[in-house]
Motif scaffolding. Structure first.
Motif, PDB file in Angstrom:
ATOM      1  N   GLY A 198     -13.129   8.184 -11.580  1.00  0.00           N
ATOM      2  CA  GLY A 198     -12.180   7.105 -11.860  1.00  0.00           C
ATOM      3  C   GLY A 198     -10.746   7.634 -11.876  1.00  0.00           C
ATOM      4  O   GLY A 198      -9.825   7.005 -11.318  1.00  0.00           O
ATOM      5  N   GLN A 199     -10.550   8.775 -12.492  1.00  0.00           N
ATOM      6  CA  GLN A 199      -9.203   9.356 -12.535  1.00  0.00           C
ATOM      7  C   GLN A 199      -8.699   9.679 -11.130  1.00  0.00           C
ATOM      8  O   GLN A 199      -7.530   9.443 -10.794  1.00  0.00           O
ATOM      9  N   MET A 200      -9.586  10.216 -10.317  1.00  0.00           N
ATOM     10  CA  MET A 200      -9.166  10.572  -8.957  1.00  0.00           C
ATOM     11  C   MET A 200      -8.924   9.328  -8.098  1.00  0.00           C
ATOM     12  O   MET A 200      -8.049   9.325  -7.235  1.00  0.00           O
ATOM     13  N   ALA A 201      -9.688   8.265  -8.359  1.00  0.00           N
ATOM     14  CA  ALA A 201      -9.431   7.003  -7.646  1.00  0.00           C
ATOM     15  C   ALA A 201      -8.057   6.463  -8.040  1.00  0.00           C
ATOM     16  O   ALA A 201      -7.294   5.959  -7.196  1.00  0.00           O
ATOM     17  N   ALA A 202      -7.722   6.576  -9.324  1.00  0.00           N
ATOM     18  CA  ALA A 202      -6.416   6.092  -9.799  1.00  0.00           C
ATOM     19  C   ALA A 202      -5.290   6.896  -9.156  1.00  0.00           C
ATOM     20  O   ALA A 202      -4.274   6.342  -8.705  1.00  0.00           O
ATOM     21  N   ARG A 203      -5.477   8.221  -9.109  1.00  0.00           N
ATOM     22  CA  ARG A 203      -4.433   9.061  -8.508  1.00  0.00           C
ATOM     23  C   ARG A 203      -4.284   8.727  -7.016  1.00  0.00           C
ATOM     24  O   ARG A 203      -3.169   8.659  -6.482  1.00  0.00           O
ATOM     25  N   ALA A 204      -5.400   8.517  -6.353  1.00  0.00           N
ATOM     26  CA  ALA A 204      -5.349   8.160  -4.935  1.00  0.00           C
ATOM     27  C   ALA A 204      -4.603   6.852  -4.732  1.00  0.00           C
ATOM     28  O   ALA A 204      -3.783   6.724  -3.815  1.00  0.00           O
ATOM     29  N   ALA A 205      -4.872   5.886  -5.615  1.00  0.00           N
ATOM     30  CA  ALA A 205      -4.178   4.591  -5.488  1.00  0.00           C
ATOM     31  C   ALA A 205      -2.672   4.775  -5.628  1.00  0.00           C
ATOM     32  O   ALA A 205      -1.887   4.170  -4.886  1.00  0.00           O
ATOM     33  N   MET A 206      -2.260   5.642  -6.563  1.00  0.00           N
ATOM     34  CA  MET A 206      -0.831   5.901  -6.718  1.00  0.00           C
ATOM     35  C   MET A 206      -0.252   6.518  -5.453  1.00  0.00           C
ATOM     36  O   MET A 206       0.812   6.124  -4.972  1.00  0.00           O
ATOM     37  N   LEU A 207      -0.985   7.512  -4.895  1.00  0.00           N
ATOM     38  CA  LEU A 207      -0.468   8.201  -3.713  1.00  0.00           C
ATOM     39  C   LEU A 207      -0.457   7.294  -2.486  1.00  0.00           C
ATOM     40  O   LEU A 207       0.322   7.509  -1.553  1.00  0.00           O
ATOM     41  N   LEU A 208      -1.308   6.278  -2.488  1.00  0.00           N
ATOM     42  CA  LEU A 208      -1.322   5.323  -1.376  1.00  0.00           C
ATOM     43  C   LEU A 208      -0.303   4.195  -1.586  1.00  0.00           C
ATOM     44  O   LEU A 208      -0.261   3.250  -0.798  1.00  0.00           O
ATOM     45  N   GLY A 209       0.469   4.291  -2.640  1.00  0.00           N
ATOM     46  CA  GLY A 209       1.605   3.392  -2.794  1.00  0.00           C
ATOM     47  C   GLY A 209       1.429   2.248  -3.765  1.00  0.00           C
ATOM     48  O   GLY A 209       2.284   1.354  -3.829  1.00  0.00           O
ATOM     49  N   ALA A 210       0.334   2.245  -4.542  1.00  0.00           N
ATOM     50  CA  ALA A 210       0.164   1.156  -5.512  1.00  0.00           C
ATOM     51  C   ALA A 210       1.351   1.129  -6.469  1.00  0.00           C
ATOM     52  O   ALA A 210       1.880   2.173  -6.862  1.00  0.00           O
ATOM     53  N   ASP A 211       1.749  -0.085  -6.835  1.00  0.00           N
ATOM     54  CA  ASP A 211       2.891  -0.239  -7.736  1.00  0.00           C
ATOM     55  C   ASP A 211       2.473  -0.019  -9.180  1.00  0.00           C
ATOM     56  O   ASP A 211       3.232   0.492  -9.996  1.00  0.00           O
ATOM     57  N   ARG A 212       1.243  -0.417  -9.464  1.00  0.00           N
ATOM     58  CA  ARG A 212       0.770  -0.342 -10.839  1.00  0.00           C
ATOM     59  C   ARG A 212      -0.711  -0.006 -10.817  1.00  0.00           C
ATOM     60  O   ARG A 212      -1.474  -0.647 -10.090  1.00  0.00           O
ATOM     61  N   VAL A 213      -1.114   1.000 -11.577  1.00  0.00           N
ATOM     62  CA  VAL A 213      -2.525   1.397 -11.628  1.00  0.00           C
ATOM     63  C   VAL A 213      -2.958   1.411 -13.088  1.00  0.00           C
ATOM     64  O   VAL A 213      -2.335   2.066 -13.927  1.00  0.00           O
ATOM     65  N   VAL A 214      -4.007   0.673 -13.383  1.00  0.00           N
ATOM     66  CA  VAL A 214      -4.504   0.540 -14.758  1.00  0.00           C
ATOM     67  C   VAL A 214      -5.935   1.080 -14.815  1.00  0.00           C
ATOM     68  O   VAL A 214      -6.797   0.634 -14.053  1.00  0.00           O
TER      69      VAL A 214
END
Lengths: 391, 117
Positions: A198-214
């Motif tokens: 889950g943590q790595m999915a969140a980090r990936a979402a950030m690196l792919l440009g997500a504005d907000r990751v919860v």
């Protein structure tokens, strides 16, 4: 050699087993340097996936040093330090050509079991039951790696073993959830589960440009890791109304992408958990899909739900109505390692994906049973137990 | 079954792959291009009677059902055509036969010959 083996439901033991042999020309034998307890192992340990034999070696997330290479191996030499994809791929079948490596046609040596369960067989996996090939796992001094030119990757010098080992499964799985879940710049992304995947999915979402990751969990120490090491927002589902909070944090729309990283033994507050437990124990359903239900309910109209958690069979109360009427895309996959691992190792070497904090407990392999006890019961702030063979 | 290689590599000059050719007249085989550039479709069917009813149960359990032999040959053929090899299971084994794993050992010993292929 020594190996951590499955001895029965909730029974593990380090025993002496024969050293692995080269069985095909494309194999290498690795001396395992690090091997990690994964949340999906707990389903094997708990007997939820019944295709285990007493003496099977567990472990599918690992890194090691090549000590022997088959005659067809061209990309690795004795002495190389490599991380290995948890799923085994031939690299030549149609599925591998489409980068769907975990769907490989040629690496599950027991295909009939999963063909009967699921219609078609995925590829083989290390240490993950006879349904996925019965391959000996990595919680051992040595491991045989088939098709090593496809699934093993040299580790950059910048990374320590404890950092790099997670690329073998957690980092690649998490990245796949964000990638195939189609995270786009500006998205709001919700991730269920603050374990390593889950943590790595969140980090990936950030690196792919997500504005907000919860990231959603109930264990404070895991949520603190998310805030401190990844810089994401967190929610404790025992303290708040998750659906309302997610609407609040997405302007009422709901998250664009919801990533489930929990799996078949999900926990939830309230009577739903008891209901799912009873049905699972009575084998009226094989898996508890609590987080999947929440993710589907939370997702915005036309949004995407990606299921990373391991599910084995059938679930009850699946919210198909929400999927259809909100026009959702629901997708899942086992990890397509070779598609991502080289790129991820480069990103990790550049410091874009922190992983060292996941290794909360680094233990000798001889303490494997204790490591799984810490990990399974979330004792002593355990996020992942990492084992060092020969220590 | 579909293999990810072109038809002229599956059956060059009309000659079947070795594992299927070994069946001789016992099987009927069709080889045709797969749609969408997916390679080659191979369809194989046993000629003559196959065990059915109670005899089928016995044949499948004992590993003597000819369909198991054919499925195994098809799986081997696909792997040989695509990778040049057939993956062998891990070894030497780290487990041994016990009364509780007898059912699973029976299942895995037939697992290349059974299934939906």
């Amino acid at each position: 050699m020594k190996a951590l083996t499955w001895q029965g439901i909730n029974e593990l033991e380090v025993i002496d087993v024969p050293d692995p042999e080269i069985r095909n020309d494309g194999d290498v034998i690795l001396k395992v340097r690090r091997t990690v307890a994964c949340g999906s192992d707990l389903h094997l340990l708990g007997g939820y996936i019944p295709f285990m034999e007493k003496g099977d070696v567990l472990g599918h997330e690992f890194l090691g040093e090549v000590v022997e290479a088959g005659p067809a191996v061209t990309r690795h030499r004795v002495g190389d330090r490599v991380a290995v994809s948890s799923f085994i791929a031939c690299g030549k079948c149609w599925f591998c050509s489409q980068q769907l490596f975990s769907s490989c046609d040629n690496t599950n040596t027991n295909p009939a079991i999963t063909e009967a369960l699921w219609g078609q067989a995925p590829g083989g996996c290390f240490g993950y039951s006879h349904a996925l090939g019965g391959n000996a796992g990595s919680h051992a001094d040595y491991i045989r790696v088939p098709f090593a030119d496809v699934g093993a990757f040299p580790v950059p010098d910048e990374l320590t073993d404890d950092q790099a080992v997670f690329v073998s499964d957690s980092v690649a799985t998490g990245w796949m959830g964000a990638d195939l879940g189609q995270v786009r710049p500006g998205d709001v992304v919700a991730v269920w589960g603050a374990g390593a995947v889950g943590q790595m999915a969140a980090r990936a979402a950030m690196l792919l440009g997500a504005d907000r990751v919860v990231v959603i969990d109930r264990f404070d120490y895991r949520l603190r890791q998310v805030e401190q090491h990844l810089g994401c927002e967190t929610l404790d589902y025992e303290q708040t109304d998750i659906q309302a909070e997610l609407r609040e944090r997405s302007g009422g729309r709901g998250p664009d992408v919801c990533i489930e990283a929990v799996g078949m033994e999900a926990h939830s507050p309230g009577p739903q958990y008891l209901y799912d437990q009873v049905k699972q124990q009575l084998r009226l359903q094989t898996d508890r899909p609590t987080a999947v239900r929440q993710a589907i309910h939370a997702a915005r109209k036309g949004g995407s739900v990606f299921i990373l958690g391991v599910f084995a069979g059938f679930v009850d109360k699946f919210p198909l109505g929400a999927v259809v009427n909100k026009g959702l895309t629901v997708r899942g996959a086992q990890m397509h390692g070779p598609r991502y691992i080289p790129m991820l190792l480069e990103r990790m070497a550049r410091g874009e994906i922190p992983t060292a904090h996941l290794a909360t407990h680094v233990l000798p392999l001889s303490e494997g049973p204790r490591g799984y006890d810490l990990f399974k019961h979330k004792k002593d702030g355990c996020v992942r137990a990492v084992f060092v063979p020969g220590a | 079954m579909t293999v990810a290689v072109p038809p002229d590599r599956v059956a060059p000059g009309g000659a079947l792959p070795e594992r299927l050719a070994a069946f001789g007249d016992r099987i009927e085989v069709q080889v045709r291009p797969a749609p969408g550039d997916r390679g080659t479709e191979i369809a194989a069917r046993l000629r003559g009677p196959v065990p059915s009813g109670a005899a089928e149960v016995v044949a499948r359990a004992s590993g003597d059902d000819p369909r198991q032999e054919l499925r195994t040959a098809l799986r081997d053929t696909r792997s040989l055509l695509e990778t040049g090899d057939v993956l062998r299971p891990s070894g030497p084994p780290t487990t041994r036969p016990t009364p509780t794993n007898a059912w699973l050992r029976l299942l895995t010993s037939r697992a290349r010959g059974e299934g939906t292929l």
